[in-house]
Write an enzyme that holds these catalytic residues in place. Structure first.
Site, PDB file in Angstrom:
ATOM      1  N   CYS A 114       0.810  -1.226   0.000  1.00  0.00           N
ATOM      2  CA  CYS A 114       0.000   0.000   0.000  1.00  0.00           C
ATOM      3  C   CYS A 114       0.839   1.271   0.000  1.00  0.00           C
ATOM      4  O   CYS A 114       0.346   2.338  -0.376  1.00  0.00           O
ATOM      5  CB  CYS A 114      -0.940   0.015   1.199  1.00  0.00           C
ATOM      6  SG  CYS A 114      -2.213  -1.261   1.133  1.00  0.00           S
TER       7      CYS A 114
ATOM      8  N   HIS B 136      -9.027   4.147  -1.425  1.00  0.00           N
ATOM      9  CA  HIS B 136      -7.659   3.642  -1.291  1.00  0.00           C
ATOM     10  C   HIS B 136      -7.263   2.860  -2.543  1.00  0.00           C
ATOM     11  O   HIS B 136      -7.231   1.626  -2.531  1.00  0.00           O
ATOM     12  CB  HIS B 136      -7.586   2.769  -0.041  1.00  0.00           C
ATOM     13  CG  HIS B 136      -6.233   2.218   0.276  1.00  0.00           C
ATOM     14  ND1 HIS B 136      -5.053   2.695  -0.274  1.00  0.00           N
ATOM     15  CD2 HIS B 136      -5.865   1.203   1.118  1.00  0.00           C
ATOM     16  CE1 HIS B 136      -4.041   2.000   0.206  1.00  0.00           C
ATOM     17  NE2 HIS B 136      -4.508   1.089   1.048  1.00  0.00           N
TER      18      HIS B 136
ATOM     19  N   CYS C 232       0.454   2.191   6.621  1.00  0.00           N
ATOM     20  CA  CYS C 232       0.682   0.782   6.907  1.00  0.00           C
ATOM     21  C   CYS C 232       0.733   0.007   5.595  1.00  0.00           C
ATOM     22  O   CYS C 232       0.122   0.401   4.601  1.00  0.00           O
ATOM     23  CB  CYS C 232      -0.412   0.230   7.813  1.00  0.00           C
ATOM     24  SG  CYS C 232      -2.093   0.404   7.158  1.00  0.00           S
TER      25      CYS C 232
END
Length: 398
Positions: free
Chosen positions: A91, A353, A383
């Site tokens: 990510c 996201h 994260c």
């Protein structure tokens, strides 16, 4: 010593990452190219002067495989002489691309770099690149004999460990939507978003100018009606003490989007008549417990502040990726950060996201927030799967 500065940053609107989503009619290369092309147009730089394009993509399979950065750069009209590379730190991939670009400029290896990212989750669903594959091998399996878990389970373990209630998670999600809706209503995203045209369900081109996942009507009552998303029998048996509370509503959705930043040195910017918006001050990347997986933002924040020689009180705005509400709430509990300074214009729970693009999206928004509030220092952290996290401190330049 050479420094690294951000001349400009831009992102696409964020679409829902499913068939029929606002950006689902675009190929990932074309979506990515739009962000790069918009950056070139906004800065007015000579595309041939770009030393490299470093891009984040998580699902490097299918339409996002084969070094997406190279094809996006060519699709954006950059000369064939401009190289490009695609990186994967899950990510945080485009935040890592920003780090690599800045570190290359500081070292003298580059003068001008584009750091970018894309994810079209309507074309490449999350986990496609690992589906049906043993990605751990024998040694990792032996080191963690009880087995690692999906991110949603990690989010539940975090909520349990930090004693976060369902009400707290839902209240956080509701506030994220409220802040994002207010930011759109007040024009605070106008300077960072580059609208584009995308094919609609009937094939005709439609203008896409806003984030599709933001729901101004979201309420605590609506969120409270959602069922836990990860309460499968296999996980209930392994973790009988979990009070399941992570839902689709207090987690980030799946999305399509792209982002791009122009990074150079102060010296090069002066020579080219460019006006930098911020200095890339300090960088950190950490590893953490791969079972809890998403808690790396806590040590990453401490590490980057230590490297920057700053304290938490010196930071005027934070962008902490809202992969799950529990991650940001645990981070706030451990750091003591002022909630009013965290994700001021809403976060991924509302905005979305798009995995490979999110690092660049957060940085683009962080720049906007610092300029809108007059803040000096901003801190971004994300994260990442496997128990990783990046953190970056930037300094706004007036």
């Amino acid at each position: 010593m050479r420094d690294a500065v951000i001349v400009d940053a831009v992102r696409t609107p964020v679409g829902k990452g499913k068939p029929g989503g606002a950006l689902s009619g675009l190929h990932p290369v074309d979506l990515h190219a739009h962000a790069i092309r918009s950056l070139i147009e906004r800065t007015g730089i000579d595309p041939a002067s770009v030393d490299d394009v470093i891009s984040g993509v998580v699902g490097q399979i299918g339409e996002q495989s084969g070094n997406n950065a190279r094809w996006a750069a060519l699709a954006a009209g950059l000369p064939e002489s401009v190289p490009a590379v695609t990186v994967d730190r899950q990510c945080g991939s485009s935040q890592q691309a920003i780090h690599f670009a800045a570190q290359g400029v500081i070292s003298g290896a580059y003068d001008i770099v584009i750091a970018s990212g894309v994810e079209s989750m309507s074309h490449v669903p999350i986990g496609s690149q690992t589906a049906g594959q043993n990605i751990f091998g024998a040694a990792v399996t032996e080191r963690y004999p009880e087995g690692l878990v999906p991110q949603g389970i990690s989010a539940e373990l975090i909520a349990q460990r930090w004693r976060l209630s369902r009400g707290q998670l839902d209240a956080f999600a509701s506030e994220s939507h409220r802040r994002a809706a207010a930011a759109w209503a007040e024009g605070r995203f106008a300077g960072e978003v580059s609208p584009l045209k995308a094919p609609g369900p009937d094939g005709s081109l439609m203008q896409v100018a806003t984030d599709e996942s933001v729901r101004p009507s979201t309420t605590l009552e609506v969120l409270a009606g959602l069922t836990p998303a990860f309460r499968a029998e296999v996980w209930q048996q392994r973790f009988p003490d979990i009070d399941w509370k992570v839902t689709a509503g207090n987690s980030s959705p799946v999305n399509d989007g792209a982002s791009a930043l122009l990074i150079t040195s102060s010296e090069t910017a002066r020579r080219l008549g460019l006006r930098p918006r911020a200095r890339l001050h300090s960088f950190a990347v950490v590893g953490d417990d791969p079972l809890y997986m998403l808690t790396g933002v806590i040590p990453a924040t401490r590490k980057v502040l230590d490297r920057a020689g700053l304290s938490l009180s010196d930071i005027d705005a934070f962008e902490v990726n809202e992969a799950f509400a529990s991650v940001v709430l645990a981070w706030r509990a451990e750091t003591g950060a002022d909630a009013a300074k965290v994700n001021v214009n809403g976060g991924a729970t509302a905005i979305g996201h798009p995995l490979g693009a999110s690092g660049g999206r957060l940085m683009t928004t962080l720049l906007s927030v610092l300029e809108q509030t007059g803040g000096r220092y901003g801190l971004q952290t994300m994260c990442e799967a496997g128990g990783l996290a990046n953190a970056t401190v930037i300094e706004r330049l007036s």
